[in-house]
Design a protein around this motif. Structure first.
Motif, short mmCIF file in Angstrom:
data_model
loop_
_atom_site.label_atom_id
_atom_site.label_comp_id
_atom_site.label_asym_id
_atom_site.label_seq_id
_atom_site.Cartn_x
_atom_site.Cartn_y
_atom_site.Cartn_z
N GLY A 258 3.70 3.16 -5.01
CA GLY A 258 3.09 3.48 -6.26
C GLY A 258 3.97 3.47 -7.49
N THR B 126 1.11 9.98 -12.89
CA THR B 126 2.02 9.55 -13.27
C THR B 126 3.01 10.62 -13.20
N ALA C 255 -3.50 9.61 -13.83
CA ALA C 255 -3.38 8.54 -12.87
C ALA C 255 -3.90 7.18 -13.60
N ASP D 78 0.77 -1.18 -0.09
CA ASP D 78 0.05 -0.12 0.01
C ASP D 78 0.73 1.33 0.09
N THR D 79 2.19 1.23 0.30
CA THR D 79 3.12 2.32 0.36
C THR D 79 3.63 2.41 -1.04
N SER E 134 -2.76 -3.62 -4.90
CA SER E 134 -2.98 -2.45 -4.12
C SER E 134 -3.26 -1.29 -4.83
N GLU E 135 -4.61 -0.62 -4.63
CA GLU E 135 -4.92 0.62 -5.33
C GLU E 135 -4.90 1.95 -4.45
N THR E 136 -4.24 1.64 -3.58
CA THR E 136 -4.21 2.78 -2.44
C THR E 136 -3.44 4.23 -3.29
N ARG E 137 -2.35 4.10 -4.20
CA ARG E 137 -1.49 4.93 -4.86
C ARG E 137 -1.92 5.09 -6.27
N LEU E 138 -2.80 4.32 -6.69
CA LEU E 138 -3.07 4.43 -8.07
C LEU E 138 -3.91 5.37 -8.65
N GLU F 22 7.66 3.82 -7.12
CA GLU F 22 8.49 2.72 -6.37
C GLU F 22 8.35 1.59 -7.36
N GLU G 295 -2.82 8.37 -7.92
CA GLU G 295 -1.73 9.70 -8.07
C GLU G 295 -1.38 9.52 -9.51
#
Length: 212
Positions: free
Chosen positions: A44, A149, A99, A41-42, A141-145, A47, A147
């Motif tokens: 994106g 690009t 995004a 989850d951390t 994980s979709e937590t940072r999707l 990373e 954001e």
């Protein structure tokens, strides 16, 4: 000989490429197929690119290949490594600052005519291999999707788009339109569904090598 840097799609692992890696290595090429932190989850897109670049190390003569969601990571890698070529396979093709969560509406995917199917990933993959692929897959994980690009412009690297004629997730007509609108590129086509590295590794490898 080239080093092929192979980037998997959403909720997947580098194992996805193992048959293509064997084919490429038998022809004298080198390969790198890292696991991206897609279940973290951390993590994106930056990373994801970091993981690919770390795996590539100081190798040269790189061909960066992105499959599906890997199309968002591949250009970020090509901004930072000396790639000779980028190949997008059955890809999502991002626009600068877009995004992942915006991609579907921005490209009109929801309005694209297509048939509904239970299996949009492995319909033409051997059952045992498809079962192993599902077992190895990870939750995406979709937590940072959501954001954008960090890609400000498409990198100045020659780019090829390879689509699959039987793709149920990203149909060929849809990808022809998106590739033309976003890259001014006419895609190449091969038979098969959305995961050709498993269903047609020899055919996919032939194309990748031919692009050299």
């Amino acid at each position: 000989m080239a080093t092929f840097v192979l980037i998997h799609g959403a909720g997947d692992v580098g194992w996805y490429w193992h048959l293509v890696e064997a084919e490429l290595r038998s022809r004298g090429h080198h390969t790198v197929a890292p696991d991206l932190p897609c279940d973290d989850d951390t993590a994106g897109l930056p990373e994801y690119a970091d993981a690919v670049i770390a795996a590539a190390g100081d190798r040269e003569d790189l061909v960066v290949v992105g499959h599906s969601l890997g199309g968002f990571t591949a250009p970020l890698v090509c901004e930072r490594v000396p790639a000779r070529l980028m190949v997008l396979v059955a890809p999502m093709i991002p626009a600068p600052g877009e995004a992942v969560t915006e991609y579907w509406a921005n490209t009109g995917w929801d309005t694209e005519p297509r048939e509904e199917h239970d299996d949009v990933f492995y319909q033409d993959v051997a059952p045992g291999l498809a079962a192993e692929a599902r077992a190895r897959g990870r939750a995406q994980s979709e937590t940072r999707l959501g954001e954008p690009t960090p890609m400000g412009a498409w990198p100045s690297v020659p780019t090829r788009v390879l689509i699959c004629r039987d793709d149920r997730l990203l149909p060929p007509g849809y990808l022809h339109r998106v590739a033309r609108q976003r890259l001014g590129v006419v895609p190449d086509e091969i038979d098969g569904g959305h995961t050709p590295a498993l269903s047609r590794p020899g055919t996919l490898t032939d194309r990748l090598v031919r692009y050299l």
